[in-house]
Design a protein around this motif. Structure first.
Motif, short mmCIF file in Angstrom:
data_model
loop_
_atom_site.label_atom_id
_atom_site.label_comp_id
_atom_site.label_asym_id
_atom_site.label_seq_id
_atom_site.Cartn_x
_atom_site.Cartn_y
_atom_site.Cartn_z
N HIS A 63 1.49 -4.82 -7.18
CA HIS A 63 0.40 -4.15 -6.47
C HIS A 63 -0.66 -5.06 -5.85
CE1 HIS A 63 2.03 -0.40 -7.83
NE2 HIS A 63 1.98 -0.81 -9.09
N THR A 64 -0.63 -6.35 -6.07
CA THR A 64 -1.69 -7.22 -5.56
C THR A 64 -1.80 -7.16 -4.04
OG1 THR A 64 -1.42 -8.74 -7.41
CG2 THR A 64 -2.56 -9.59 -5.48
N GLU A 65 -0.69 -7.34 -3.35
CA GLU A 65 -0.73 -7.34 -1.88
C GLU A 65 -1.15 -5.97 -1.35
OE1 GLU A 65 1.91 -8.86 1.91
OE2 GLU A 65 2.86 -8.70 -0.05
N ALA A 66 -0.66 -4.90 -1.95
CA ALA A 66 -1.03 -3.55 -1.50
C ALA A 66 -2.53 -3.30 -1.67
CB ALA A 66 -0.23 -2.50 -2.28
N VAL A 67 -3.10 -3.78 -2.76
CA VAL A 67 -4.54 -3.61 -2.98
C VAL A 67 -5.34 -4.41 -1.96
CG1 VAL A 67 -6.41 -4.12 -4.61
CG2 VAL A 67 -4.32 -3.02 -5.42
N MET A 68 -4.90 -5.64 -1.67
CA MET A 68 -5.60 -6.45 -0.67
C MET A 68 -5.56 -5.79 0.71
SD MET A 68 -4.32 -10.26 -1.85
CE MET A 68 -5.15 -11.12 -0.53
N ILE A 69 -4.40 -5.27 1.09
CA ILE A 69 -4.26 -4.60 2.39
C ILE A 69 -5.12 -3.34 2.42
CG2 ILE A 69 -2.63 -3.28 3.80
CD1 ILE A 69 -0.58 -5.48 3.19
N HIS A 70 -5.09 -2.55 1.36
CA HIS A 70 -5.88 -1.32 1.32
C HIS A 70 -7.37 -1.61 1.47
CE1 HIS A 70 -7.01 2.76 0.37
NE2 HIS A 70 -7.84 2.29 -0.54
N SER A 71 -7.86 -2.66 0.81
CA SER A 71 -9.30 -2.96 0.91
C SER A 71 -9.67 -3.43 2.31
CB SER A 71 -9.70 -4.01 -0.13
OG SER A 71 -9.07 -5.23 0.12
N MET A 72 -8.79 -4.16 2.98
CA MET A 72 -9.09 -4.59 4.35
C MET A 72 -9.04 -3.41 5.32
SD MET A 72 -7.43 -8.38 4.70
CE MET A 72 -8.25 -8.70 6.27
N VAL A 73 -8.10 -2.49 5.12
CA VAL A 73 -8.03 -1.31 5.97
C VAL A 73 -9.27 -0.45 5.77
CG1 VAL A 73 -6.77 0.86 6.36
CG2 VAL A 73 -5.51 -1.28 6.16
N ALA A 74 -9.69 -0.29 4.52
CA ALA A 74 -10.90 0.51 4.23
C ALA A 74 -12.13 -0.11 4.89
CB ALA A 74 -11.10 0.61 2.72
N ALA A 75 -12.14 -1.43 5.04
CA ALA A 75 -13.27 -2.11 5.70
C ALA A 75 -13.12 -2.11 7.22
CB ALA A 75 -13.38 -3.54 5.19
N GLY A 76 -12.03 -1.53 7.73
CA GLY A 76 -11.82 -1.44 9.17
C GLY A 76 -11.30 -2.72 9.80
N PRO A 146 -5.69 -16.19 9.81
CA PRO A 146 -4.25 -15.90 9.82
C PRO A 146 -3.66 -15.70 8.43
CG PRO A 146 -4.75 -17.77 11.25
CD PRO A 146 -6.01 -17.43 10.51
N GLU A 147 -4.25 -16.34 7.41
CA GLU A 147 -3.72 -16.20 6.05
C GLU A 147 -3.93 -14.79 5.51
OE1 GLU A 147 -4.91 -18.16 1.91
OE2 GLU A 147 -4.11 -19.61 3.34
N HIS A 148 -4.90 -14.06 6.04
CA HIS A 148 -5.18 -12.70 5.59
C HIS A 148 -4.58 -11.64 6.52
CE1 HIS A 148 -8.84 -14.50 3.40
NE2 HIS A 148 -7.78 -14.51 2.63
N THR A 149 -3.68 -12.05 7.40
CA THR A 149 -3.03 -11.10 8.29
C THR A 149 -1.77 -10.59 7.60
OG1 THR A 149 -3.88 -12.25 10.22
CG2 THR A 149 -2.03 -10.77 10.58
N GLY A 150 -1.69 -9.29 7.42
CA GLY A 150 -0.54 -8.68 6.77
C GLY A 150 -0.21 -7.35 7.42
N ILE A 151 1.04 -6.94 7.30
CA ILE A 151 1.51 -5.71 7.91
C ILE A 151 1.02 -4.52 7.08
CG2 ILE A 151 3.55 -4.39 8.56
CD1 ILE A 151 4.94 -7.12 9.01
N VAL A 152 0.44 -3.54 7.77
CA VAL A 152 -0.16 -2.38 7.11
C VAL A 152 0.85 -1.23 7.07
CG1 VAL A 152 -2.02 -0.68 7.21
CG2 VAL A 152 -2.45 -3.04 7.91
N PRO A 153 1.14 -0.67 5.89
CA PRO A 153 1.99 0.52 5.84
C PRO A 153 1.35 1.67 6.63
CG PRO A 153 1.77 -0.45 3.67
CD PRO A 153 0.79 -1.16 4.56
N THR A 154 2.18 2.45 7.28
CA THR A 154 1.71 3.52 8.16
C THR A 154 0.82 4.51 7.43
OG1 THR A 154 3.77 3.26 9.38
CG2 THR A 154 2.50 5.25 9.81
N ILE A 155 1.11 4.81 6.18
CA ILE A 155 0.32 5.79 5.43
C ILE A 155 -1.13 5.34 5.31
CG2 ILE A 155 0.87 4.85 3.15
CD1 ILE A 155 0.56 8.58 4.00
#
Length: 195
Positions: A63-76, A146-155
């Motif tokens: 879950h580490t990567e998913a949590v990192m992506i979710h927090s960045m998406v929540a921050a826009g 670039p190190e914090h660029t990751g693919i965001v799941p559609t959901i």
């Protein structure tokens, strides 16, 4: 994002292992002091604490990567990305010895400011899943690093109402042909409407 998530996992797992060592040391000393050195008690504590630590490490790995992506998406912190090329990189194993298939994604990232930036990211794809075709689009986390660029799941995009206007602006400007992105022990890509 994969590499940044692995660095964070290493820190968390090291902390968990050190905590396990301290708990095993304390548990052993307590049993020796109060239970006359019962080997059944020592073995029981060792097995219980090791099992709990393994479950915690497995949760961190998944879950580490998913949590990192979710927090960045929540921050826009997202941007639209177009796939230019996907190439196999290597296979690796995580702390739980699960196999991961790493690929490099050469992307063109479209920012809110209208910039088009070339970017390369490393991601884990589920074995046997089709790779994204060049010219297809999805969203990525983007904060300039670039190190914090990751693919965001559609959901994650669907459940983020704060991104609604930004997504509409991207669609009006670039008319993307989207891929649906799912995360399940790696990424899965499929065209919309395909089951």
């Amino acid at each position: 994002m994969y590499e940044a998530a692995r660095k964070r996992q290493n820190i968390i797992v090291l902390t968990l292992v050190l905590a396990l060592a301290v708990l095993l040391f304390l548990g052993y000393n307590l049993i020796v002091a109060y239970a006359d050195g019962s080997m059944i008690g020592v073995a029981g504590i060792f097995i219980a604490l090791t099992g709990i630590c393994y479950v915690a490490i497995r949760a961190v790995v998944r879950h580490t990567e998913a949590v990192m992506i979710h927090s960045m998406v929540a921050a826009g912190k997202v941007a639209l990305a177009r796939v230019e090329r996907v190439t196999p990189l290597r296979d690796v194993r995580d702390f739980c010895l699960a196999k991961h298939h790493l690929f490099t994604f050469d992307l063109t990232v479209f920012t809110d400011a209208g910039e088009e930036l070339a970017c390369t990211v490393v991601e884990d794809i589920v074995e046997g899943v089709d790779r994204p075709a060049p010219g297809t689009f999805f969203y990525v986390t983007y904060d300039g690093d670039p190190e914090h660029t990751g693919i965001v799941p559609t959901i994650n995009i669907y459940v983020s109402p704060q991104l609604k206007e930004r997504v509409r602006a991207y669609e009006e400007r670039w008319h993307p042909r989207y891929l649906e992105v799912l995360r399940s022990n790696g990424l899965i890509f499929r065209p919309f409407g395909k089951n």
